[in-house]
Design a protein around this motif. Structure first.
Motif, PDB file in Angstrom:
ATOM      1  N   LEU A  94      -6.253 -10.356  -4.401  1.00 26.73           N
ATOM      2  CA  LEU A  94      -6.349 -10.218  -2.952  1.00 26.73           C
ATOM      3  C   LEU A  94      -5.688  -8.916  -2.523  1.00 26.73           C
ATOM      4  N   ASP A  95      -6.150  -8.409  -1.405  1.00 22.19           N
ATOM      5  CA  ASP A  95      -5.528  -7.248  -0.762  1.00 22.19           C
ATOM      6  C   ASP A  95      -4.846  -7.771   0.486  1.00 22.19           C
ATOM      7  N   ASP A  96      -3.529  -7.560   0.606  1.00 26.36           N
ATOM      8  CA  ASP A  96      -2.827  -8.080   1.772  1.00 26.36           C
ATOM      9  C   ASP A  96      -3.090  -7.211   3.002  1.00 26.36           C
ATOM     10  N   LYS A  97      -2.534  -7.614   4.127  1.00 32.63           N
ATOM     11  CA  LYS A  97      -2.804  -6.923   5.391  1.00 32.63           C
ATOM     12  C   LYS A  97      -2.263  -5.502   5.430  1.00 32.63           C
ATOM     13  N   PHE A  98      -1.423  -5.129   4.465  1.00 30.54           N
ATOM     14  CA  PHE A  98      -0.901  -3.763   4.384  1.00 30.54           C
ATOM     15  C   PHE A  98      -1.665  -2.914   3.364  1.00 30.54           C
ATOM     16  N   GLY A  99      -2.617  -3.542   2.647  1.00 31.38           N
ATOM     17  CA  GLY A  99      -3.405  -2.814   1.655  1.00 31.38           C
ATOM     18  C   GLY A  99      -2.890  -2.902   0.233  1.00 31.38           C
TER      19      GLY A  99
END
Length: 140
Positions: A94-99
């Motif tokens: 997964l890529d979190d909300k900060f990248g």
């Protein structure tokens, strides 16, 4: 004294927000230093630096962080908390909300993949998964 090696994550003004977010998710975590440019923090005793470096560089899946989990509850925790506001990918990525890219994997995966008879079935099973399902891997 041995050299310390730890990652530096490049952000465009979000270093403190990212460090606070990660520290809220991982046990035994804390911010150890901060100023307007850098934030040093620890996640489960592992040192990280977050840098407010500007817009010229972006994080990518070419550098990801693996979290080995003992239980499905751990997988669910990290998957839900780190993935919130981000992008869920296949095979536990997964890529979190900060990248930042994370791989949330069961610790047993290596053992299952080492069994030459079971490995092809396990691989076929996890290639169909987004979030890892430990029981699904064991049943493969």
């Amino acid at each position: 004294m041995a050299n310390q090696i730890y990652p530096c994550l490049w952000f465009d003004g979000q270093a403190k927000a990212a460090a606070e977010h990660y520290c809220s998710i991982f046990k035994n975590s804390k911010i150890t230093f901060e100023n307007h440019f850098i934030v040093n923090f620890e996640l489960n005793g592992n040192k990280f630096m977050a840098l407010n470096g500007g817009p010229m560089y972006k994080l990518s899946p070419g550098n990801s962080y693996v979290i080995e989990c003992e239980t499905q509850e751990e997988i669910d925790h990290y998957w839900d908390k780190l993935g919130e506001g981000g992008i869920y990918n296949k095979c536990g990525w997964l890529d979190d909300k900060f990248g930042v890219t994370w791989q949330i994997v069961p610790r047993i995966l290596g053992e299952l993949m080492a069994d030459p008879e079971k490995a092809p079935r396990v691989m076929q099973a996890f290639m169909q998964m987004t979030k890892f399902d430990i029981q699904g891997l064991l049943d493969a």
